[in-house]
Design a protein around this motif. Structure first.
Motif, PDB file in Angstrom:
ATOM      1  N   GLY A   1       2.184  -6.356 -26.520  1.00  0.00           N
ATOM      2  CA  GLY A   1       3.580  -6.480 -26.094  1.00  0.00           C
ATOM      3  C   GLY A   1       3.795  -5.995 -24.670  1.00  0.00           C
ATOM      4  N   LEU A   2       3.239  -4.834 -24.332  1.00  0.00           N
ATOM      5  CA  LEU A   2       3.371  -4.315 -22.973  1.00  0.00           C
ATOM      6  C   LEU A   2       2.675  -5.226 -21.966  1.00  0.00           C
ATOM      7  N   SER A   3       1.512  -5.726 -22.331  1.00  0.00           N
ATOM      8  CA  SER A   3       0.773  -6.632 -21.447  1.00  0.00           C
ATOM      9  C   SER A   3       1.574  -7.896 -21.181  1.00  0.00           C
ATOM     10  N   ASP A   4       2.120  -8.475 -22.224  1.00  0.00           N
ATOM     11  CA  ASP A   4       2.908  -9.697 -22.079  1.00  0.00           C
ATOM     12  C   ASP A   4       4.136  -9.457 -21.209  1.00  0.00           C
ATOM     13  N   ALA A   5       4.836  -8.347 -21.473  1.00  0.00           N
ATOM     14  CA  ALA A   5       6.035  -8.041 -20.688  1.00  0.00           C
ATOM     15  C   ALA A   5       5.694  -7.830 -19.217  1.00  0.00           C
ATOM     16  N   ALA A   6       4.610  -7.110 -18.949  1.00  0.00           N
ATOM     17  CA  ALA A   6       4.215  -6.851 -17.565  1.00  0.00           C
ATOM     18  C   ALA A   6       3.869  -8.150 -16.837  1.00  0.00           C
ATOM     19  N   LEU A   7       3.061  -8.980 -17.463  1.00  0.00           N
ATOM     20  CA  LEU A   7       2.641 -10.226 -16.821  1.00  0.00           C
ATOM     21  C   LEU A   7       3.806 -11.190 -16.649  1.00  0.00           C
ATOM     22  N   THR A   8       4.679 -11.255 -17.628  1.00  0.00           N
ATOM     23  CA  THR A   8       5.853 -12.122 -17.542  1.00  0.00           C
ATOM     24  C   THR A   8       6.777 -11.668 -16.417  1.00  0.00           C
ATOM     25  N   SER A   9       6.844 -10.353 -16.196  1.00  0.00           N
ATOM     26  CA  SER A   9       7.713  -9.795 -15.157  1.00  0.00           C
ATOM     27  C   SER A   9       7.095  -9.864 -13.767  1.00  0.00           C
ATOM     28  N   GLY A  10       5.845 -10.273 -13.685  1.00  0.00           N
ATOM     29  CA  GLY A  10       5.192 -10.407 -12.392  1.00  0.00           C
ATOM     30  C   GLY A  10       4.420  -9.183 -11.948  1.00  0.00           C
ATOM     31  N   ALA A  11       4.305  -8.187 -12.809  1.00  0.00           N
ATOM     32  CA  ALA A  11       3.526  -6.997 -12.456  1.00  0.00           C
ATOM     33  C   ALA A  11       2.033  -7.309 -12.538  1.00  0.00           C
ATOM     34  N   GLN A  12       1.249  -6.506 -11.831  1.00  0.00           N
ATOM     35  CA  GLN A  12      -0.199  -6.611 -11.928  1.00  0.00           C
ATOM     36  C   GLN A  12      -0.641  -5.704 -13.073  1.00  0.00           C
ATOM     37  N   LEU A  13      -1.424  -6.250 -13.990  1.00  0.00           N
ATOM     38  CA  LEU A  13      -1.841  -5.511 -15.174  1.00  0.00           C
ATOM     39  C   LEU A  13      -3.320  -5.176 -15.099  1.00  0.00           C
ATOM     40  N   TYR A  14      -3.622  -3.904 -15.362  1.00  0.00           N
ATOM     41  CA  TYR A  14      -4.992  -3.412 -15.410  1.00  0.00           C
ATOM     42  C   TYR A  14      -5.181  -2.781 -16.788  1.00  0.00           C
ATOM     43  N   LEU A  15      -5.934  -3.440 -17.646  1.00  0.00           N
ATOM     44  CA  LEU A  15      -6.156  -2.977 -19.017  1.00  0.00           C
ATOM     45  C   LEU A  15      -7.563  -2.409 -19.138  1.00  0.00           C
ATOM     46  N   TYR A  16      -7.646  -1.167 -19.613  1.00  0.00           N
ATOM     47  CA  TYR A  16      -8.934  -0.494 -19.793  1.00  0.00           C
ATOM     48  C   TYR A  16      -9.120  -0.198 -21.273  1.00  0.00           C
ATOM     49  N   LEU A  17     -10.198  -0.723 -21.845  1.00  0.00           N
ATOM     50  CA  LEU A  17     -10.530  -0.501 -23.250  1.00  0.00           C
ATOM     51  C   LEU A  17     -11.635   0.531 -23.337  1.00  0.00           C
TER      52      LEU A  17
ATOM     53  N   LEU B   1      -5.777 -12.620 -21.736  1.00  0.00           N
ATOM     54  CA  LEU B   1      -5.087 -11.887 -20.664  1.00  0.00           C
ATOM     55  C   LEU B   1      -5.664 -12.156 -19.270  1.00  0.00           C
ATOM     56  N   PRO B   2      -7.003 -12.224 -19.111  1.00  0.00           N
ATOM     57  CA  PRO B   2      -7.508 -12.549 -17.766  1.00  0.00           C
ATOM     58  C   PRO B   2      -7.039 -13.919 -17.261  1.00  0.00           C
ATOM     59  N   ASP B   3      -6.825 -14.864 -18.163  1.00  0.00           N
ATOM     60  CA  ASP B   3      -6.322 -16.174 -17.759  1.00  0.00           C
ATOM     61  C   ASP B   3      -4.922 -16.079 -17.157  1.00  0.00           C
ATOM     62  N   ARG B   4      -4.201 -15.039 -17.553  1.00  0.00           N
ATOM     63  CA  ARG B   4      -2.831 -14.832 -17.066  1.00  0.00           C
ATOM     64  C   ARG B   4      -2.785 -13.906 -15.857  1.00  0.00           C
ATOM     65  N   GLY B   5      -3.941 -13.465 -15.389  1.00  0.00           N
ATOM     66  CA  GLY B   5      -3.988 -12.651 -14.186  1.00  0.00           C
ATOM     67  C   GLY B   5      -4.309 -11.185 -14.404  1.00  0.00           C
ATOM     68  N   ALA B   6      -4.445 -10.753 -15.643  1.00  0.00           N
ATOM     69  CA  ALA B   6      -4.767  -9.348 -15.915  1.00  0.00           C
ATOM     70  C   ALA B   6      -6.202  -9.045 -15.528  1.00  0.00           C
ATOM     71  N   LYS B   7      -6.420  -7.822 -15.129  1.00  0.00           N
ATOM     72  CA  LYS B   7      -7.770  -7.320 -14.886  1.00  0.00           C
ATOM     73  C   LYS B   7      -8.173  -6.540 -16.126  1.00  0.00           C
ATOM     74  N   LEU B   8      -9.276  -6.918 -16.736  1.00  0.00           N
ATOM     75  CA  LEU B   8      -9.718  -6.329 -17.999  1.00  0.00           C
ATOM     76  C   LEU B   8     -10.998  -5.532 -17.771  1.00  0.00           C
ATOM     77  N   PHE B   9     -10.916  -4.231 -18.027  1.00  0.00           N
ATOM     78  CA  PHE B   9     -12.046  -3.320 -17.874  1.00  0.00           C
ATOM     79  C   PHE B   9     -12.433  -2.784 -19.243  1.00  0.00           C
ATOM     80  N   VAL B  10     -13.734  -2.732 -19.505  1.00  0.00           N
ATOM     81  CA  VAL B  10     -14.229  -2.294 -20.810  1.00  0.00           C
ATOM     82  C   VAL B  10     -15.304  -1.241 -20.590  1.00  0.00           C
ATOM     83  N   CYS B  11     -15.199  -0.164 -21.334  1.00  0.00           N
ATOM     84  CA  CYS B  11     -16.170   0.931 -21.227  1.00  0.00           C
ATOM     85  C   CYS B  11     -17.526   0.458 -21.764  1.00  0.00           C
ATOM     86  N   ALA B  12     -18.499   0.366 -20.877  1.00  0.00           N
ATOM     87  CA  ALA B  12     -19.836  -0.090 -21.273  1.00  0.00           C
ATOM     88  C   ALA B  12     -20.473   0.880 -22.263  1.00  0.00           C
TER      89      ALA B  12
END
Length: 107
Positions: A26-42, A58-69
């Protein structure tokens, strides 16, 4: 408020069975819809939500997705989609803390 220049960091450390996933989506969708840059770290069990198609798009919508290796290694998860996902460590998380306007941690 114009959010186009704002950066939202979002940290998710819980697995797909936890209600935090719905909050993160929900937060990711709201941020991207509002035009914010989203950085998601798992991190921790959050790495297991990579199988959720809502996270995968989410990356298709412009989010940057980071995952702990390390989190993936500890859970026996293969590193995949390296062209869409950045596998990294805690240094990147520190950069997110320091480089975003807001950071929300869902633990």
């Amino acid at each position: 408020m114009d959010l186009a220049r704002k950066k939202l960091g979002l940290l998710l450390s819980t697995g797909p069975e936890h209600r935090n996933l719905e909050t993160a989506i929900g937060l990711s969708d709201a941020a991207l819809t509002s035009g914010a840059q989203l950085y998601l770290y798992l991190i921790d069990d959050g790495v297991r939500v990579l199988d959720d198609p809502r996270i995968g798009t989410l990356p298709d919508r412009g989010a940057k997705l980071f995952v702990c290796a390390y989190g993936c290694q500890k859970r026996g998860l293969p590193l995949r989609d390296a062209d869409r996902v950045t596998y990294c460590g805690l240094v990147v998380l520190t950069d997110l803390y320091n480089g975003t306007d807001r950071l929300v941690a869902l633990n």
